[in-house]
Write an enzyme that holds these catalytic residues in place. Structure first.
Site: not given
Ligand code: PLP
Length: 421
Positions: A138, A215, A218, A241, A379
């Protein structure tokens, strides 16, 4: 489809039998009507809905506990502080962190990775060093590392994925060397659903002395996360999430590492003593929590994770997995549909394109039928570049989705396809 459904952290807990209708009744928004149809929500990778208990807990906080925390001697402040610190302990148990002091409250995964990158870089990064990520990350797990790489004269190295969406492990290993100081990998790809073998990757990264961030944006709601079992140095996730409010998240870090890392934000609460000549920082985790935190958010996150401990989470994830198999089969049967992301180990995400039809048009027609899916690059532009597409339609699942919803989605998709062809 998923080899690890629930890790050690969740396995021994309680439980009422899993009943999807009962679960659905606990999420008031699922009764909403959208464009004249009952909402079918398949955008859970973007954000999840909140059970009534989370909504009530937040209301109760504002009704009976609202006060700034940590600094007050009065009763309300004590109540707020107790509820906030209790939430930290709930998070600690949920991810099986050794101590609550290893749980830093942040605004979300993005904020956690920015915090981690800025603070860890101060500790370990020098000119010429390398930070290793994968092609499936992401943007939140790419851009903060690009920023610190530019600040320190370090290089961002990328491990490629194959055409199923799996990280090519031999290529990942080839890129590990004495210059690799940080490895940062997504546990589950939000664009493809691939579950990455992060435990094994962490071991290999540790063998060459790199620090590892996972990270978990998910994975937190789709796998039982056990940070001790993963052995990662840092693990980031977002509350929203996992059935909690937006604006709250967590960075877990091994205590020794957190103690060694300097903070990157200064302000109230992160200090023990301030003099113009010298400031002494607070102990972990407060050293990293400058300013008034999202108190109601943290308490709401605690309520969401406690809620998960009242259901049979293992059975809930098995249900979600069965739905993923079902939706994937149904999509595969449609002429002109190409699945994007066909890894052996997947969770909760069915991403696809349809021949000669723009994903956004599909999304709009599905919305007119009350169905929420996400369309676009999610993203994860490098993933789209890998597959040579501008974006996908992504149906992402949660424990409250049903087979009936999948049937309704597939019927609406067939209708949309015939209208757009
Ligand atoms: N990393 C992953 C794999 C994600 O799916 C997301 C959000 O969709 C993020 C990071 C960023 O999360 P946030 O926007 O809640 O900070």
């Amino acid at each position: 489809m998923r080899s690890t459904i629930v890790g050690k952290a969740q396995a021994p807990q309680l439980k009422l039998p899993f009943d999807v209708d009962k679960i659905r009744n606990e999420f008031p928004i699922l009764g909403e009507t959208v464009n004249g149809h009952r909402l079918v929500y398949l955008d859970n990778a973007a954000t999840t809905h909140k059970p009534q208990v989370v909504i009530d807990t937040i209301s109760r906080y504002y009704e009976a506990q609202n006060s700034n925390i940590h600094r007050g001697v009065h009763t309300l402040s004590q109540r707020g502080t107790d509820a906030f610190e209790n939430a930290r302990q709930i998070v600690q148990k949920f991810i099986n962190a050794p101590t609550p002091s290893e749980i830093i409250f942040t605004r979300g995964t993005t904020d956690s990775i920015n915090l981690a990158s800025q603070c860890l870089a101060q500790l370990v990064l020098n000119a010429g060093d390398e930070i290793l990520v994968s092609e499936s990350e992401h943007h939140s797990n790419i851009v903060p590392w690009q920023m610190v790489a530019a600040q320190y004269g370090a290089n961002l190295i990328v491990a490629p994925i194959d055409d199923t969406g799996e990280i090519v492990i031999e290529e990942f290993e080839k890129r590990l060397n004495a210059k690799t100081k940080i490895v940062s990998i997504g546990h589950i790809s939000n664009a493809l659903g691939t579950i990455n073998p992060v435990r094994e990757m962490t071991r290999r990264a540790h063998a060459i002395g790199a620090k590892v961030l996972i990270d978990g944006a998910q994975s937190i709601a789709h796998i039982g996360v056990d940070v001790q079992d993963l052995e990662c140095d840092l693990y980031a996730f977002s509350g929203h999430k996992v059935f909690a409010p937006t604006g709250i998240g967590v960075l877990y870090g091994k205590r020794e590492l957190l103690e060694a890392m300097p903070p990157y934000q200064g302000g109230g609460d992160m200090i023990k003593e301030v003099r113009f000549e010298h400031t002494e920082y607070n102990d972990v985790p407060y050293k990293f929590e400058a300013g008034t935190p999202h108190i109601a958010g943290a308490i709401g996150l605690g309520a969401a994770l406690e809620y998960l401990s009242t259901i049979d989470f293992r059975a809930a994830l098995a249900h979600e997995d069965e739905l993923l198999n079902y939706v994937s089969e149904r999509l595969n049967d449609i002429d002109g549909v190409r699945m994007i992301g066909t890894a052996r180990d997947k969770a909760a995400v069915a991403s696809f394109v349809i021949d000669k039809i723009h994903p956004q048009d599909v999304g709009l027609l599905l919305d007119s039928q009350g169905i929420a899916v996400r369309t676009g690059h999610h993203c994860a532009m490098p993933v789209m570049q890998h597959f040579g597409i501008p974006g996908t339609v992504r149906a992402s699942l949660s424990i409250y989705n049903t087979r009936h919803e999948i049937d309704y989605f597939i019927d609406a998709l067939l209708k949309a396809k015939s209208m757009l062809a």
